[in-house]
Design a protein around this motif. Structure first.
Motif, short mmCIF file in Angstrom:
data_model
loop_
_atom_site.label_atom_id
_atom_site.label_comp_id
_atom_site.label_asym_id
_atom_site.label_seq_id
_atom_site.Cartn_x
_atom_site.Cartn_y
_atom_site.Cartn_z
N GLU A 112 0.83 -1.20 0.00
CA GLU A 112 0.00 0.00 0.00
C GLU A 112 0.86 1.26 0.00
O GLU A 112 0.55 2.24 -0.67
CB GLU A 112 -0.91 0.00 1.24
N VAL A 113 1.95 1.25 0.76
CA VAL A 113 2.85 2.40 0.82
C VAL A 113 3.43 2.70 -0.57
O VAL A 113 3.43 3.85 -1.02
CB VAL A 113 3.99 2.17 1.82
N VAL A 114 3.89 1.67 -1.24
CA VAL A 114 4.45 1.83 -2.59
C VAL A 114 3.37 2.28 -3.56
O VAL A 114 3.58 3.17 -4.39
CB VAL A 114 5.11 0.53 -3.07
N LYS A 115 2.18 1.68 -3.46
CA LYS A 115 1.08 2.02 -4.37
C LYS A 115 0.68 3.48 -4.23
O LYS A 115 0.54 4.18 -5.24
CB LYS A 115 -0.13 1.12 -4.08
N VAL A 116 0.49 3.95 -3.00
CA VAL A 116 0.09 5.34 -2.79
C VAL A 116 1.17 6.30 -3.28
O VAL A 116 0.86 7.35 -3.87
CB VAL A 116 -0.22 5.58 -1.29
#
Length: 281
Positions: A112-116
């Motif tokens: 999620e961190v990478v996606k955001v």
């Protein structure tokens, strides 16, 4: 066939069906997830003519297409594919609820961190760094902890836990009250409708945590200063500075994503399960 082999075969079919459904769903509805994130990380609406600010769902789609290109709608798709495909495969036959949501949140938070981070990048789609480059940069600069690849983990746990608890609780409660149809199409339509209402209700309840997660994991307003650090403090800051409705930013694309997404999941899962069952019978 022994009971052990039968159980293992069914588990393999469930994993294959659920994984395929998760993959297809992510590929189709990812643009709505991206728009939801863009709206959530926007602290305020600046100028309607500013390509970097959005007044709503349609405005975001229009400006992204104009300034970033068609493929910008699939920015950051690799992390959810890597996370969602196995997650959907397991969730298909796992216990639902708060515990399942908490467990999955811990596993998928780095993705999620990478996606955001990728979704927040407003450069043209051909100029954004790769998923691996962004991951390496996050780890190099901030490590694996709560300021790096696992920042926002409490918000992710709250978001996923609350969603699963409401969604599965409501879905199974309502489904038990309604009669089963012998006609397979009516039964399928019934499940899709219940799933849509369940997802919409769960989204309305858990979206403040989703907003907090996006603010924590997304770019901070002032470079070098961390304004959004913890879940409850971030929610309080958003409420104080932007008002109550700011805690529901991105609700429309989220509901639009969950409605068709749930239907896609059911259709792909059903066809995949029937195909694999017949092929390996």
């Amino acid at each position: 066939m022994s009971d052990t082999k039968r159980i293992l075969k069914e588990a393999a079919i469930q994993i294959g069906s659920g994984g395929s459904a998760g993959f297809v769903e992510v590929c189709i509805v990812h643009p709505l997830d991206l728009v939801k994130t863009r709206l959530q990380i926007q602290s305020k609406v600046l100028n309607k003519n500013d390509p970097k600010s959005y007044t709503g769902l349609a405005d975001c789609f229009r400006k992204m297409y104009k300034h970033e290109g068609l493929f910008s709608f699939w920015k950051g798709i690799l992390p959810p594919i890597l996370a969602e495909t196995p997650k959907r495969a397991v969730k298909t036959f796992s216990l639902a609820g708060l515990g399942a949501g908490t467990t999955e949140a811990i596993l998928v938070n780095p993705f999620e961190v990478v996606k955001v981070t990728l979704q927040a990048n407003k450069a043209h789609s051909g100029e954004i760094p790769s998923t691996w480059a962004v991951t390496r940069q996050i780890v190099t600069e901030n490590g694996l902890g709560l300021r790096g690849l696992n920042k926002g983990i409490t918000a992710t746990i709250a978001r996923n836990g609350v969603f699963n608890m409401v969604y599965f609780g409501f879905y199974h409660s309502v489904k038990g009250f309604l009669p089963e149809y012998e006609n397979q199409y009516k039964e399928f339509f019934k499940k899709v409708c219940i799933g849509f209402v369940s997802g919409s209700l769960a989204s309305c309840i858990n979206i403040p945590f989703d907003v907090a997660k996006s603010r924590i994991q997304g770019p901070q307003p002032v470079p070098g200063e961390i304004k959004y650090r913890t879940t409850l403090k971030s929610m309080r800051t958003v409420y104080k500075e932007e008002g109550f409705m700011a805690l529901y930013k991105g609700l429309l694309p989220k509901v639009l994503r969950l409605g068709p997404g749930g239907a896609i999941m059911l259709v792909v899962y059903d066809y995949s399960h029937n195909y694999l069952t017949q092929k390996f019978a």
